[in-house]
Motif scaffolding. Structure first.
Motif, short mmCIF file in Angstrom:
data_model
loop_
_atom_site.label_atom_id
_atom_site.label_comp_id
_atom_site.label_asym_id
_atom_site.label_seq_id
_atom_site.Cartn_x
_atom_site.Cartn_y
_atom_site.Cartn_z
N ALA A 199 -0.54 -72.63 -13.09
CA ALA A 199 -0.82 -71.22 -12.83
C ALA A 199 -1.67 -70.66 -13.96
CB ALA A 199 0.48 -70.45 -12.68
N ASP A 200 -1.36 -71.10 -15.17
CA ASP A 200 -2.10 -70.63 -16.33
C ASP A 200 -3.56 -71.12 -16.26
OD1 ASP A 200 -1.99 -69.16 -18.65
OD2 ASP A 200 -1.88 -70.96 -19.90
N ASP A 201 -3.72 -72.40 -15.89
CA ASP A 201 -5.06 -72.98 -15.76
C ASP A 201 -5.90 -72.29 -14.71
OD1 ASP A 201 -4.83 -74.77 -17.69
OD2 ASP A 201 -4.80 -76.58 -16.43
N LEU A 202 -5.22 -71.85 -13.65
CA LEU A 202 -5.90 -71.27 -12.51
C LEU A 202 -6.75 -70.07 -12.93
CD1 LEU A 202 -5.96 -71.83 -9.49
CD2 LEU A 202 -4.29 -70.03 -9.21
N GLY A 203 -6.23 -69.33 -13.93
CA GLY A 203 -6.95 -68.16 -14.41
C GLY A 203 -8.31 -68.54 -14.98
N LYS A 204 -8.38 -69.76 -15.57
CA LYS A 204 -9.63 -70.16 -16.20
C LYS A 204 -10.53 -70.88 -15.22
CE LYS A 204 -6.98 -70.98 -20.36
NZ LYS A 204 -6.12 -72.10 -20.65
N ASP A 294 -24.58 -68.55 -12.37
CA ASP A 294 -24.00 -69.19 -13.54
C ASP A 294 -22.55 -69.59 -13.31
OD1 ASP A 294 -26.16 -69.32 -15.22
OD2 ASP A 294 -25.93 -67.25 -15.87
N MET A 295 -21.88 -68.88 -12.37
CA MET A 295 -20.51 -69.26 -12.07
C MET A 295 -20.47 -70.63 -11.42
SD MET A 295 -18.34 -65.87 -11.14
CE MET A 295 -18.35 -66.25 -9.43
N GLU A 296 -21.55 -70.97 -10.74
CA GLU A 296 -21.59 -72.26 -10.06
C GLU A 296 -22.06 -73.38 -10.97
OE1 GLU A 296 -24.21 -71.57 -6.84
OE2 GLU A 296 -22.94 -69.99 -6.01
N GLY A 297 -22.80 -73.03 -12.02
CA GLY A 297 -23.38 -74.06 -12.86
C GLY A 297 -24.55 -74.68 -12.14
N LEU A 411 -23.18 -59.32 -21.08
CA LEU A 411 -22.12 -60.00 -21.83
C LEU A 411 -21.30 -60.90 -20.92
CD1 LEU A 411 -20.86 -57.28 -24.33
CD2 LEU A 411 -22.20 -59.32 -24.82
N ALA A 412 -21.09 -60.45 -19.68
CA ALA A 412 -20.33 -61.27 -18.73
C ALA A 412 -21.07 -62.58 -18.46
CB ALA A 412 -20.11 -60.50 -17.43
N ILE A 413 -22.38 -62.48 -18.28
CA ILE A 413 -23.19 -63.68 -18.06
C ILE A 413 -23.12 -64.59 -19.29
CG2 ILE A 413 -25.57 -64.51 -17.81
CD1 ILE A 413 -26.09 -62.06 -16.02
N ALA A 414 -23.27 -63.96 -20.48
CA ALA A 414 -23.25 -64.75 -21.71
C ALA A 414 -21.93 -65.50 -21.85
CB ALA A 414 -23.48 -63.84 -22.92
N ARG A 415 -20.82 -64.82 -21.57
CA ARG A 415 -19.53 -65.48 -21.75
C ARG A 415 -19.32 -66.57 -20.70
NH1 ARG A 415 -13.72 -62.64 -22.00
NH2 ARG A 415 -14.13 -62.38 -19.79
N ASN A 416 -19.75 -66.31 -19.47
CA ASN A 416 -19.67 -67.35 -18.43
C ASN A 416 -20.38 -68.62 -18.88
OD1 ASN A 416 -18.17 -66.26 -16.44
ND2 ASN A 416 -19.88 -65.72 -15.10
N ILE A 417 -21.55 -68.44 -19.47
CA ILE A 417 -22.33 -69.60 -19.89
C ILE A 417 -21.63 -70.33 -21.03
CG2 ILE A 417 -24.50 -70.33 -20.96
CD1 ILE A 417 -25.82 -68.00 -19.35
N ARG A 419 -18.46 -70.32 -21.73
CA ARG A 419 -17.27 -71.01 -21.21
C ARG A 419 -17.65 -72.20 -20.36
NH1 ARG A 419 -12.86 -66.22 -20.14
NH2 ARG A 419 -12.50 -65.87 -22.36
N GLY A 420 -18.80 -72.09 -19.67
CA GLY A 420 -19.28 -73.22 -18.89
C GLY A 420 -19.60 -74.42 -19.76
N HIS A 421 -19.84 -74.17 -21.06
CA HIS A 421 -20.07 -75.25 -22.01
C HIS A 421 -18.77 -75.64 -22.72
CE1 HIS A 421 -24.33 -74.25 -21.49
NE2 HIS A 421 -24.61 -75.40 -22.08
N GLY A 422 -17.65 -75.10 -22.24
CA GLY A 422 -16.36 -75.40 -22.89
C GLY A 422 -16.13 -74.59 -24.16
N GLY A 423 -16.98 -73.60 -24.40
CA GLY A 423 -16.84 -72.79 -25.61
C GLY A 423 -16.38 -71.38 -25.28
#
Lengths: 443, 242
Positions: A199-204, A294-297, A411-417, A419-423
């Motif tokens: 459930a915790d993972d699902l959020g990410k 970006d959500m899709e990668g 900022l939302a786009i920046a953070r998505n990217i 996080r998409g890199h695992g950061g």
């Protein structure tokens, strides 16, 4: 339930241990009590038979010979004394003593007067055993000629050691019970922990692999329900994203038409204003589509030069009449998505330039991660809002308006990217004033 | 400008409003315009008239813009500017591969379209047009590669070096005209015409940035050479890929 453990694991373990211990304690007590009674009866019957035979033998012997016979007969566990009297000690009319007396009367007939006492038996917890004293039957019999004989039959010590045995064996049982309870409860509770983790993972990551639907029926049902929920959530999010994309996409044609119509207006001031509005609308449309994309990668990972990346942003910035400082020191190539990362860092730099001044960009390269730090001197962002500014279309009241604020997606786009890199991206206000933005990307 | 010197533009878009608006807008700006709503009308127009440039929407009913672009390119060198509402990388890549000269995502700024039309016509009219890069996705020169779809430079070790828009435009122009001297004015003309005009750095600044990027020694450059009082020359063999 103030003292109840906080975890389900603790509670289950505790109740299992208490339940099993009480059951064992009762059964052990019953077992030992019966065992003792049985043993005592056996011993009593044997000794009563022996004493009766001796009484008849001594009774039939001449008084002058009795001393010698008694002497010969006096051997453990039976002590025989001629004309003795009961020794000082705790005496009682216990079951054991009564049984002994009645057994003797049965064996000897009514011709003998006798008393039987159980010494130091310790059968009653209220009568502590005297130290070193051993439990024994004390039987006094008056022979037909009036002489009395005293028999002291020592009972086996083991018969009265039952309490210690009980304590030791119960402790062993308790320990093994606790261990087994701990193991089995852990086994039972583990799927719950997995469920919580999922459930915790699902959020990410809404696309995380489904839970295994094996295990106990109840847990499997929960896992199935969870997986169904995840599917529905993913479909729901997908539907909303598609609707948003379709709307944004369909806005492009009317915006294009409006732009052409505005371009042909004779009133230049009005034309300028309308073009400004249209610029804003198309920025929102393209940012929205970019955010969804970006959500899709999708962009492939490449070996890239991050220093060149930041310098290219620096050149673009300078071409638009703004600037920031960047201390370029070569670093080894980074594995990432170049277009996405350029958008990510570009958005953050643009943000710093819009709300702060004297913007600096630094790189902190470590073997396991790369950090890109963007500092500015400006108002910063109140700590309470630092998490919210990453939410799509969030704007800080007052300080961030349309004129300078872009679309609220940067900022939302920046953070998505990131996080998409695992950061991730972390914000902080600088002690000297201004915002500190740290983008950490694992290498 | 006399009537007969007006440049002729064919606009292909399935949206009637956009067609007529573009018609009016481009006519107002001095071009002679004809419009087509689909592939069939495009062919009819091509058969019955001569054009200097085609503005082609990628989303068309029936035969789509990409297919039309490819068949146009097979027949002539007519400059093509693709318009698309999809706006993703894939369209740009495909558009360039199909041989489009430029690409503009909707909703575009009309001035931007005008600037691109001007720049594309200017390039097409340059004497002895340089390397024909139509259909190329990557240009290779001196161990370096310029990726036209992602606008990245790739160094000899295969590491991606992102470029600024200005650097990309300048390098692309230089690679389209290898071993030919281009004056600062020509370079300015060819690279200009985007939305950031007012702040564009001088060509010299862009050249020095590019030299630094491709590790070309500015004192004794090997690749982008200065021709005194004339301009710059890209001294390298350029090959197209894909």
């Amino acid at each position: 339930m103030r003292f109840a453990p906080r975890t389900l694991f603790g509670r289950l373990t505790l109740s299992l241990v208490i339940l099993l211990s009480v059951a064992q304690l009762l059964s052990a007590a019953a077992h030992f009590y019966n065992y003792k009674r049985f043993m005592l009866r056996e011993v009593t019957q044997n000794s009563a038979g022996q004493i009766a035979r001796l009484v008849r033998l001594i009774d039939a012997t001449k008084p002058s010979e009795r001393m010698r016979i008694v002497h010969a007969l006096d051997s453990l566990p039976l002590h025989v004394v001629l004309g003795g009297t009961a020794p000082a000690g705790t005496a009682n009319g216990t079951d054991g003593a009564n049984t002994m007396a009645s057994l003797l009367r049965e064996n000897l007939g009514a011709g003998f007067q006798l008393t039987a006492t159980l010494l130091h038996s310790g059968m009653r917890p209220s009568q502590p055993q005297a130290a070193g004293a051993q439990a024994a039957y004390d039987v006094e019999v008056h022979l037909h000629d009036g002489q009395s004989v005293q028999f002291i039959y020592r009972l086996p010590a083991e018969l009265f050691a039952w309490r210690w045995r009980l304590v030791i064996s119960l402790s062993l049982l308790l320990l093994s019970t606790m261990f087994v309870a701990w193991l089995s409860v852990r086994w039972l509770v583990r799927p719950l922990a997995l469920l919580a983790h999922a459930a915790d993972d699902l959020g990410k990551d809404i696309t995380r692999p489904p839970l295994s639907e094996s295990g106990p029926e109840e847990i499997a049902t929960a896992a199935r329900a969870f997986n169904r929920m995840q599917q529905r959530l993913a479909r729901f999010i997908g539907d909303r994203a598609r609707v948003l994309a379709a709307v944004s996409h369909d806005l492009k044609t009317p915006i294009t038409r409006l732009r052409l119509r505005a371009a042909m207006l004779d009133d230049e001031i009005l034309q300028h204003k309308i073009q400004g509005d249209l610029d804003e609308m198309s920025a929102m449309v393209s940012d929205t589509l970019e955010f969804l994309r970006d959500m899709e990668g999708g962009e492939p990972m490449r070996r890239m030069d991050v220093v060149a990346l930041i310098e290219s942003i620096q050149s673009d910035t300078e071409d638009m009449g703004e600037s920031f400082t960047f201390d370029a020191k070569p670093i080894p190539p980074f594995h990432g998505r170049p277009l996405a990362l350029k958008r990510c860092i570009g958005n953050l730099v643009q943000n710093a330039l819009s709300y702060g001044e004297r913007v600096t960009v630094r790189l902190n390269d470590h073997p396991e991660s790369l950090q890109i730090i963007i500092d500015d001197r400006g108002p910063g962002i109140p700590e309470a809002l630092q998490a919210q500014v990453f939410e799509p279309f969030f704007r800080i009241e007052g300080s961030r308006n349309r004129a300078t604020g872009g679309t609220g997606l940067g900022l939302a786009i920046a953070r998505n990217i990131a996080r998409g890199h695992g950061g991730d991206i972390v914000l902080a206000n600088r002690a000297e004033g201004g915002l500190h933005v740290a983008v950490t990307l694992p290498r | 400008m006399a009537m007969e010197t007006k440049e002729r533009i064919l606009v292909v878009d399935d949206d009637p409003d956009i067609r007529s608006l573009l018609h009016e807008y481009l006519e107002r700006n001095g071009y002679s315009v004809r419009t087509a709503g689909n592939g069939r009308e495009l062919r009819m127009a091509m058969d019955t008239g001569r054009y200097d440039l085609v503005v082609l929407d990628i989303m068309l009913p029936g035969e789509d813009g990409l297919t039309l672009c490819r068949s146009l390119r097979a027949e002539s060198h007519i400059p093509i500017i693709m318009l698309t509402a999809r706006g993703d990388e894939m369209d740009r890549i495909l558009g360039l591969e199909m041989g489009a000269d430029d690409y503009l995502p909707k909703p575009f700024n009309p001035r931007e379209l005008l600037a691109r039309i001007k720049a594309t016509l200017r390039r097409a009219s340059m004497p002895g047009r340089g390397t024909d890069i139509n259909g190329a996705r990557r240009l290779r020169f001196a161990d370096w590669t310029l990726d036209l779809s992602t606008r990245h430079l790739v160094n000899p070790e295969g590491v991606v070096m992102p470029l600024s828009s200005g650097e990309f435009r300048l390098l692309k122009i230089l690679l389209e005209h290898p071993n030919r001297v281009l004056s600062r004015d020509q370079l300015l003309d060819l690279t200009r015409g985007r939305d950031r005009d007012p702040f564009d750095r001088s060509i010299d600044v862009q050249v020095s940035r590019l030299r630094r990027r491709i590790q070309d020694d500015s004192q004794a450059p090997d690749i982008i050479k200065t021709v005194r009082s004339e301009g710059y020359i890209l001294a390298a063999e350029v090959t197209c890929e894909e």
